[in-house]
Design a protein around this motif. Structure first.
Motif, PDB file in Angstrom:
ATOM      1  N   GLY A 123       0.783  -1.142  -0.165  1.00 44.56           N
ATOM      2  CA  GLY A 123       0.002  -0.002   0.140  1.00 44.56           C
ATOM      3  C   GLY A 123       0.998   1.205  -0.029  1.00 44.56           C
ATOM      4  N   GLY A 124       0.260   2.435   0.162  1.00 43.66           N
ATOM      5  CA  GLY A 124       0.717   3.628   0.146  1.00 43.66           C
ATOM      6  C   GLY A 124       1.790   3.926   1.239  1.00 43.66           C
ATOM      7  N   LEU A 125       1.966   3.202   2.203  1.00 41.03           N
ATOM      8  CA  LEU A 125       3.131   3.338   3.068  1.00 41.03           C
ATOM      9  C   LEU A 125       4.440   3.101   2.538  1.00 41.03           C
TER      10      LEU A 125
ATOM     11  N   ASP B 229       5.172   3.729  -0.726  1.00 39.37           N
ATOM     12  CA  ASP B 229       5.634   4.930  -1.475  1.00 39.37           C
ATOM     13  C   ASP B 229       6.299   5.952  -0.601  1.00 39.37           C
ATOM     14  N   VAL B 230       5.552   6.113   0.711  1.00 36.13           N
ATOM     15  CA  VAL B 230       5.949   7.143   1.755  1.00 36.13           C
ATOM     16  C   VAL B 230       7.405   6.714   2.108  1.00 36.13           C
ATOM     17  N   SER B 231       7.468   5.550   2.354  1.00 37.23           N
ATOM     18  CA  SER B 231       8.907   5.015   3.151  1.00 37.23           C
ATOM     19  C   SER B 231       9.818   5.261   2.016  1.00 37.23           C
TER      20      SER B 231
ATOM     21  N   ILE C  38       1.007   7.487  12.022  1.00 36.24           N
ATOM     22  CA  ILE C  38      -0.044   6.682  11.649  1.00 36.24           C
ATOM     23  C   ILE C  38      -0.733   6.775  10.138  1.00 36.24           C
ATOM     24  N   HIS C  39      -0.463   5.612   9.540  1.00 34.38           N
ATOM     25  CA  HIS C  39      -0.868   5.682   8.029  1.00 34.38           C
ATOM     26  C   HIS C  39      -2.373   5.094   8.100  1.00 34.38           C
ATOM     27  N   ASN C  40      -2.733   4.326   9.090  1.00 30.22           N
ATOM     28  CA  ASN C  40      -3.901   3.821   9.167  1.00 30.22           C
ATOM     29  C   ASN C  40      -4.247   3.191  10.375  1.00 30.22           C
TER      30      ASN C  40
ATOM     31  N   THR D 178      -0.252  11.944  11.718  1.00 31.80           N
ATOM     32  CA  THR D 178      -1.194  11.542  10.731  1.00 31.80           C
ATOM     33  C   THR D 178      -0.596  11.979   9.330  1.00 31.80           C
ATOM     34  N   VAL D 179      -1.209  10.923   8.280  1.00 27.91           N
ATOM     35  CA  VAL D 179      -0.768  11.755   7.045  1.00 27.91           C
ATOM     36  C   VAL D 179      -1.964  12.463   6.418  1.00 27.91           C
ATOM     37  N   SER D 180      -2.511  13.384   7.121  1.00 26.28           N
ATOM     38  CA  SER D 180      -3.458  14.470   6.524  1.00 26.28           C
ATOM     39  C   SER D 180      -3.857  15.226   7.864  1.00 26.28           C
TER      40      SER D 180
ATOM     41  N   VAL E 218       0.489  16.143   5.468  1.00 24.22           N
ATOM     42  CA  VAL E 218      -0.256  15.566   4.162  1.00 24.22           C
ATOM     43  C   VAL E 218       0.901  14.945   3.488  1.00 24.22           C
ATOM     44  N   ASN E 219       0.891  13.707   2.771  1.00 25.86           N
ATOM     45  CA  ASN E 219       1.977  12.955   2.161  1.00 25.86           C
ATOM     46  C   ASN E 219       1.988  13.815   0.746  1.00 25.86           C
ATOM     47  N   GLY E 220       3.118  13.820   0.216  1.00 22.64           N
ATOM     48  CA  GLY E 220       3.278  14.159  -1.202  1.00 22.64           C
ATOM     49  C   GLY E 220       3.342  13.029  -2.334  1.00 22.64           C
TER      50      GLY E 220
ATOM     51  N   SER F 245      -6.767  -0.299  -5.382  1.00 24.84           N
ATOM     52  CA  SER F 245      -7.032  -0.276  -4.119  1.00 24.84           C
ATOM     53  C   SER F 245      -6.982  -1.627  -3.342  1.00 24.84           C
ATOM     54  N   ARG F 246      -6.669  -1.583  -1.895  1.00 23.53           N
ATOM     55  CA  ARG F 246      -7.003  -2.691  -1.186  1.00 23.53           C
ATOM     56  C   ARG F 246      -8.199  -3.048  -1.143  1.00 23.53           C
ATOM     57  N   LEU F 247      -8.852  -4.284  -1.346  1.00 26.23           N
ATOM     58  CA  LEU F 247     -10.103  -4.363  -1.413  1.00 26.23           C
ATOM     59  C   LEU F 247     -10.530  -4.857  -0.307  1.00 26.23           C
TER      60      LEU F 247
ATOM     61  N   ASP G  78     -13.072  -0.490   4.407  1.00 31.57           N
ATOM     62  CA  ASP G  78     -12.810   0.913   4.554  1.00 31.57           C
ATOM     63  C   ASP G  78     -12.411   1.641   3.117  1.00 31.57           C
ATOM     64  N   LYS G  79     -12.101   0.939   2.304  1.00 32.30           N
ATOM     65  CA  LYS G  79     -12.086   1.842   0.927  1.00 32.30           C
ATOM     66  C   LYS G  79     -13.248   1.717   0.438  1.00 32.30           C
ATOM     67  N   GLY G  80     -14.325   1.568   0.785  1.00 29.85           N
ATOM     68  CA  GLY G  80     -15.653   1.725   0.336  1.00 29.85           C
ATOM     69  C   GLY G  80     -16.044   0.794  -0.414  1.00 29.85           C
TER      70      GLY G  80
ATOM     71  N   TYR H  56     -13.077   5.645   5.273  1.00 30.46           N
ATOM     72  CA  TYR H  56     -12.021   6.632   5.889  1.00 30.46           C
ATOM     73  C   TYR H  56     -10.720   6.515   4.895  1.00 30.46           C
ATOM     74  N   GLU H  57     -10.087   7.581   4.834  1.00 26.73           N
ATOM     75  CA  GLU H  57      -8.807   7.593   3.972  1.00 26.73           C
ATOM     76  C   GLU H  57      -7.826   8.587   4.675  1.00 26.73           C
ATOM     77  N   PRO H  58      -6.608   7.756   5.339  1.00 30.12           N
ATOM     78  CA  PRO H  58      -5.744   8.679   6.162  1.00 30.12           C
ATOM     79  C   PRO H  58      -5.075   9.714   5.285  1.00 30.12           C
ATOM     80  N   CYS H  59      -4.605   9.391   4.034  1.00 28.49           N
ATOM     81  CA  CYS H  59      -4.366  10.307   3.001  1.00 28.49           C
ATOM     82  C   CYS H  59      -4.808  10.051   1.838  1.00 28.49           C
ATOM     83  N   GLY H  60      -4.270   8.779   1.165  1.00 25.46           N
ATOM     84  CA  GLY H  60      -4.674   8.452  -0.169  1.00 25.46           C
ATOM     85  C   GLY H  60      -3.761   9.223  -0.918  1.00 25.46           C
ATOM     86  N   LEU H  61      -3.048   8.116  -1.870  1.00 25.10           N
ATOM     87  CA  LEU H  61      -2.268   8.750  -3.045  1.00 25.10           C
ATOM     88  C   LEU H  61      -2.631   8.719  -4.300  1.00 25.10           C
TER      89      LEU H  61
HETATM   90  C1  GLC Z   1      -1.893   3.968   4.238  1.00 28.92           C
HETATM   91  C2  GLC Z   1      -3.632   4.744   4.152  1.00 28.92           C
HETATM   92  C3  GLC Z   1      -3.472   5.643   2.850  1.00 28.92           C
HETATM   93  C4  GLC Z   1      -2.294   6.550   3.061  1.00 28.92           C
HETATM   94  C5  GLC Z   1      -0.943   5.535   3.182  1.00 28.92           C
HETATM   95  C6  GLC Z   1       0.451   6.377   3.118  1.00 28.92           C
HETATM   96  O1  GLC Z   1      -2.126   3.057   3.150  1.00 28.92           O
HETATM   97  O2  GLC Z   1      -4.790   3.850   3.894  1.00 28.92           O
HETATM   98  O3  GLC Z   1      -4.640   6.527   3.155  1.00 28.92           O
HETATM   99  O4  GLC Z   1      -2.373   7.233   1.819  1.00 28.92           O
HETATM  100  O5  GLC Z   1      -1.120   4.861   4.147  1.00 28.92           O
HETATM  101  O6  GLC Z   1       0.558   7.285   4.104  1.00 28.92           O
END
Ligand code: GLC
Length: 496
Positions: free
Chosen positions: A23-25, A27-29, A182-184, A232-234, A266-268, A320-322, A325-327, A397-402
């Motif tokens: 997941g997005g973690l 990319d951020v890492s 906290i990413h989620n 948190t990421v937003s 917020v993540n970039g 998305s992860r299926l 919480d992703k809807g 819910y969506e902590p940030c979403g990329l």
């Molecule tokens: C998690 C969250 C997502 C966020 C990502 C990176 O995957 O669900 O919203 O963008 O972490 O922080």
């Protein structure tokens, strides 16, 4: 203490692109450490070496001092090594340490779940206890003492508790500060009470005041309690977890105890990886002045998914992860109605078994309209962003979403629910003022989802207005620079 301007940051995470990702973690890492290093700070990363990480390709080598280290997990002696390589970006080279242990990581290709049974690995507690403890050995053996240990999500959340108890008398660790991002909050690392003895933490923590929550070991709650600062990421998500019980994952009271130490950054996105003008993965590069080339990607996308290419029909993409919480519960409810619309729909992702089944069946039922790839494929992800007209994120819910940000820069209009980072990055299109960059619905309701998709489809018919919308999104700057600077201020703040 970090009196000099340059900081030392040890970034501990359970996934990093390009080595491994769910997941997005991931990319951020990858992007954040590189940006921090570009800004003149020293960053090193620690991540487990899962079986799917290619040692040769990434030139992962032994470090003599970090070979055959031992630690106890409960009564079991565990031998592991930390091996090293580099995360090579365009401007920065960040040193990365891989936690190498065959039993817990090397022998498994997937990260957290048994791919056959679909449930979490039974020994996830032991696996991530090992990751947490290894960090202290790493610092000790290398003599490289960070100013801040930046931890991420539940997998690394025991680290502050270890520092403040087991390792509190070690001089080297004394001044280190910890930041938990906290990413989620929905994923907490919850284990039976019996897991406590495996942690090796002192008995004084074996209660709901310590590392238990509702009489179970809870890794994330432990991080919340013992980390020096939390982010948190937003912005929106940081407020929502304080206020809305369902979004707080049951930890509302715990978060509110730390409210003054809680920040939202917020993540970039990484403009070298996610950029339609430079993207080597997609079928044809494009920019806001050569939008015609986006169509080549739409065609390729249809082709890859085995759909007929019909340029006039809008393609909705989803990556998305299926999970609920992703809807996906909402989507499932309205799927029949959505399939009655004049669209193509492509989906990429993995997750809960019930959704795998649902979409596998849908693919047969709605042939030439809906197609999915239920796995992870980075190339396909790029092509979906480039070739779709719209991108759907109906998250509960969506902590940030990329992906909504990737979509915007690829001229793919996001259709999102107003929550967390989606609320902070996508502004609803207003037909009167012509302001906004996407389509936003507020209530978590299948009717509202359907109605917002219809709004998007209506505007799509107005070629000029649609193109204007695409171009507006493509201009937005989501680069990491600003967010990375905010992290630096936060680190400095903790060290004061
Ligand atoms: C998690 C969250 C997502 C966020 C990502 C990176 O995957 O669900 O919203 O963008 O972490 O922080």
């Amino acid at each position: 203490m970090a009196s000099a301007k340059s900081l030392k940051i040890l970034f501990v995470t359970s996934e990093v692109v390009p080595f491994v990702k769910t997941g997005g973690l991931a990319d951020v890492s990858s992007a954040l450490p590189q940006k921090l290093q570009e800004l003149g700070h020293q960053v090193r990363i620690v991540v487990p070496k899962y079986g799917s990480i290619d040692e040769r390709k990434y030139k992962i080598h032994e470090v003599v001092r970090l070979k055959d280290l031992t630690t106890m997990i409960g009564k079991k002696e565990v031998v592991y090594s930390l091996r090293s390589s580099f995360l090579v970006g365009s401007k920065a080279r960040v040193q990365i340490y891989f936690l190498d242990n065959d039993e817990y990581f090397g022998s498994r290709h997937s990260l957290y779940r048994d791919p056959v049974k679909g449930n979490n690995f039974k020994d996830n507690d032991e696996r991530f206890i090992l990751l947490s403890k290894s960090v202290f050995e790493l610092i000790d053996k290398l003599g490289w003492v960070p100013d801040v240990i930046h931890i991420n999500d539940w997998q690394t959340s025991l680290i502050p508790a270890y520092q403040k108890t087991l390792y509190k008398d070690n001089e080297q660790f004394k001044n280190i500060k910890t930041l938990l991002t906290i990413h989620n909050i929905g994923q907490q690392g919850i284990f039976p009470k019996t897991s406590f003895s495996k942690t090796g933490l002192p008995d004084t923590l074996n209660n709901n005041n310590g590392i238990l929550f509702k009489d179970k070991v809870n890794f994330l709650k432990t991080g919340l309690k013992y980390a020096d600062t939390i982010s948190t990421v937003s912005e929106s998500y940081s407020k929502e977890i304080c206020k809305i019980p369902e979004i707080s994952g049951g930890l509302k009271a715990e978060i509110n105890c730390r409210k003054k130490d809680l920040f939202g950054i917020v993540n970039g996105i990484d403009p070298l990886i996610w950029n339609p003008e430079k993207d080597k993965i997609i079928a044809k590069k494009f920019s806001s002045t050569s939008l015609i080339n986006k169509l080549t990607n739409k065609e390729e996308l249809a082709d890859k998914f085995g759909l007929d290419y019909e340029p006039e029909i809008p393609t909705i993409g989803m990556i998305s992860r299926l999970e609920d919480d992703k809807g996906f519960d909402l989507l499932k409810k309205t799927f029949k109605e959505i399939m009655a619309l004049d669209i193509k729909f492509v989906l990429l992702g993995t997750g809960e078994k019930k959704y795998h089944k649902f979409f596998e069946e849908a693919e047969m039922k709605y042939a030439n309209k809906f197609a999915c790839y239920l796995g992870f494929d980075d190339d396909l992800a790029h092509l979906i962003e480039a070739g779709s007209d719209m991108f759907l994120m109906p998250s509960k819910y969506e902590p940030c979403g990329l992906n909504q940000m990737y979509s915007l820069v690829y001229g793919t209009i996001p259709i999102v629910r107003k929550t967390g980072g989606l609320a902070d990055t996508v502004e609803n299109y207003d037909a009167k003022t012509k302001k906004g960059n996407g389509f936003v619905f507020t209530k978590y309701d299948s009717k509202d989802l359907l109605s917002v998709i219809n709004k998007a489809l209506t505007l799509y018919q107005d070629k000029k207005a649609w193109e204007r919308l695409m171009k507006a999104g493509m201009k937005v700057d989501f680069s990491w620079l600003k967010s990375a600077k905010n992290y630096v201020s936060l680190y400095k703040n903790i060290l004061k």
